[in-house]
Write a protein that holds these residues in place. Structure first.
Motif, PDB file in Angstrom:
ATOM      1  N   ASP A   1       7.256   3.449   3.311  1.00 31.80           N
ATOM      2  CA  ASP A   1       8.193   2.434   3.659  1.00 31.80           C
ATOM      3  C   ASP A   1       8.077   1.279   2.721  1.00 31.80           C
ATOM      4  O   ASP A   1       8.902   0.500   2.600  1.00 31.80           O
ATOM      5  CB  ASP A   1       7.985   2.055   4.945  1.00 31.80           C
ATOM      6  N   ASP A   2       6.929   1.093   2.138  1.00 30.11           N
ATOM      7  CA  ASP A   2       6.522   0.217   1.144  1.00 30.11           C
ATOM      8  C   ASP A   2       7.556   0.392  -0.013  1.00 30.11           C
ATOM      9  O   ASP A   2       7.963  -0.289  -0.705  1.00 30.11           O
ATOM     10  CB  ASP A   2       4.968   0.149   0.646  1.00 30.11           C
TER      11      ASP A   2
ATOM     12  N   THR B   1       3.114  -6.156   2.586  1.00 29.04           N
ATOM     13  CA  THR B   1       3.523  -5.181   3.364  1.00 29.04           C
ATOM     14  C   THR B   1       2.210  -4.180   3.677  1.00 29.04           C
ATOM     15  O   THR B   1       2.728  -3.004   3.688  1.00 29.04           O
ATOM     16  CB  THR B   1       4.570  -4.438   2.895  1.00 29.04           C
ATOM     17  N   ALA B   2       1.359  -4.681   3.817  1.00 30.79           N
ATOM     18  CA  ALA B   2      -0.047  -3.796   3.789  1.00 30.79           C
ATOM     19  C   ALA B   2      -1.234  -4.649   4.278  1.00 30.79           C
ATOM     20  O   ALA B   2      -1.144  -5.704   4.588  1.00 30.79           O
ATOM     21  CB  ALA B   2      -0.304  -3.643   2.222  1.00 30.79           C
TER      22      ALA B   2
ATOM     23  N   ASN C   1      -1.726  -2.647   9.689  1.00 35.04           N
ATOM     24  CA  ASN C   1      -2.045  -3.448   8.282  1.00 35.04           C
ATOM     25  C   ASN C   1      -3.109  -4.427   8.889  1.00 35.04           C
ATOM     26  O   ASN C   1      -4.169  -4.850   8.042  1.00 35.04           O
ATOM     27  CB  ASN C   1      -0.816  -4.420   7.851  1.00 35.04           C
TER      28      ASN C   1
ATOM     29  N   ASP D   1       8.547  -1.227   6.195  1.00 38.46           N
ATOM     30  CA  ASP D   1       8.393  -2.462   5.517  1.00 38.46           C
ATOM     31  C   ASP D   1       9.538  -3.235   4.753  1.00 38.46           C
ATOM     32  O   ASP D   1       9.522  -4.438   4.677  1.00 38.46           O
ATOM     33  CB  ASP D   1       7.398  -2.207   4.291  1.00 38.46           C
TER      34      ASP D   1
ATOM     35  N   ASN E   1      -2.407   2.795   3.082  1.00 36.98           N
ATOM     36  CA  ASN E   1      -1.952   4.103   3.529  1.00 36.98           C
ATOM     37  C   ASN E   1      -2.673   5.245   2.795  1.00 36.98           C
ATOM     38  O   ASN E   1      -3.064   6.256   3.126  1.00 36.98           O
ATOM     39  CB  ASN E   1      -0.489   4.130   3.169  1.00 36.98           C
TER      40      ASN E   1
ATOM     41  N   ASP F   1       0.896  -1.016  -0.205  1.00 38.79           N
ATOM     42  CA  ASP F   1      -0.245   0.074   0.024  1.00 38.79           C
ATOM     43  C   ASP F   1       1.116   1.032   0.062  1.00 38.79           C
ATOM     44  O   ASP F   1       0.653   2.120   0.943  1.00 38.79           O
ATOM     45  CB  ASP F   1      -0.903  -0.027   1.345  1.00 38.79           C
TER      46      ASP F   1
HETATM   47 CA    CA Z   1       2.569  -0.858   4.087  1.00 36.98          CA
END
Ligand code: CA
Ligand code: RIB
Length: 317
Positions: A18-19, A127-128, A169, A241, A43, A14
């Protein structure tokens, strides 16, 4: 994983400051073969996530990796954005709109295609919020036969961020997280307990920001974003992430324990909490009500911060 046989991975994200750091690392580390990126609301809204993701790939000069749009909102909850990532969801850096476009299929279709097409089992790195992953597991359960492991950034053993006990998340889509836990493949939980510790020192951030190479400079700008959660005094920047992708490349850099994990779905103050059972033996609840079957996850309890900062900087720079 070796550089002459990179590990096939897919990131579900998302994007997100950091993604973006995670994507930059996955694109540039020679031991990873990023097969696809799928996008989910979290995010920011899902179209913003797609835009941000394409921007990162373009700025980094990545190969033509397919990017697909996924869930616009969680399975049950409404969308609840994370303003810590700025208005555009990626630090409001004012980057030009990407020329690249997303794939002409949805995220679940792309995930199924790339997982089943891979000659070697795929490592999935969400990562979301886990909405896309839940929809994939319910729509195409056959994919599990070619998934090596799911290493997800989410949950917390101790303290939350979205709430006192829940990590964003998982909190954003608790039902989806609960479905992930029953996937029936090995799962590593890279939670807040390690997520918040991996910080790139200020001097390194300044060096990245001064780079003439667009992807490296972007990494520095992202690390320098001062959101409400960052320490104003510390000029360093959290990898967030990206640490979960480091844990795929270098699993020895985290300390894990195989532990029962359950997601609290009940309305109220614990909703979205990952309840990690660290007791050495069953307690009275089991004596009176019997032992309940709970998924066992490799839960990250410790991380070698310097090792992962060095690993990430070496790949990204
Ligand atoms: Ca994320
Ligand atoms: O709680 C932190 C997580 O929520 C990170 O993945 C961040 O990008 C947001 O998605």
């Amino acid at each position: 994983m070796t550089t002459d046989r990179p590990l096939p991975v897919i990131i579900d994200c998302d994007t997100g400051i950091d993604d973006a750091l995670a994507l930059l690392f996955a694109i540039r580390h020679p031991g990873l073969d990023l097969r696809a990126v799928t996008c989910v609301a979290g995010n920011t809204d899902v179209d913003g996530v797609v835009r941000n993701t394409l921007t990162v790939l373009e700025q980094a000069g990545a190969p033509d990796i397919p990017v697909a749009r996924g869930a616009e909102r969680p399975l049950i909850e409404s969308v609840r954005r994370a303003p810590v990532h700025g208005q555009d969801g990626m630090g409001d850096l004012g980057l030009p709109a990407p020329a690249r476009t997303s794939a002409d299929m949805d995220a679940v279709t792309l995930l199924r295609r790339e997982i089943l097409a891979s000659p070697h089992p795929v490592t999935l790195i969400p990562t979301a919020p886990l909405t896309n992953i839940a929809l994939l597991l319910r729509t195409h359960p056959e994919v599990v036969r070619n998934i090596e492991r799911i290493v997800f950034m989410g949950g917390a053993v101790a303290t939350g961020n979205a709430t006192p006990v829940a990590e964003f998340n998982v909190w954003h889509d608790p039902e989806a997280a609960a479905i992930l836990l029953t996937a029936g493949v090995p799962i590593t939980m890279y939670g807040l307990d390690v997520f918040q510790r991996v910080v790139v020192p200020g001097p390194d951030v300044r060096r990245l920001r001064a780079s003439s190479e667009p992807g490296t400079r972007l990494a520095g700008e992202l690390l320098a974003h001062r959101g409400p959660v960052t320490d104003e005094q510390d000029p360093g920047g959290g990898l967030g992430d990206a640490g979960a992708v480091c844990a795929v490349v270098d699993p020895e850099g985290i300390t894990t324990e195989l532990l029962p994990v359950e997601v609290s779905l009940a309305p109220g103050p614990t909703r979205g909490q990952t309840v990690v059972d660290r007791r050495p033996r069953p307690g009275e609840a089991e004596i009176h009500h019997g032992t309940r079957e709970q998924p066992l996850l490799d839960v990250a309890l410790g991380v070698d911060v310097e090792r992962y900062v060095k690993l990430w900087l070496t790949a990204v720079e």
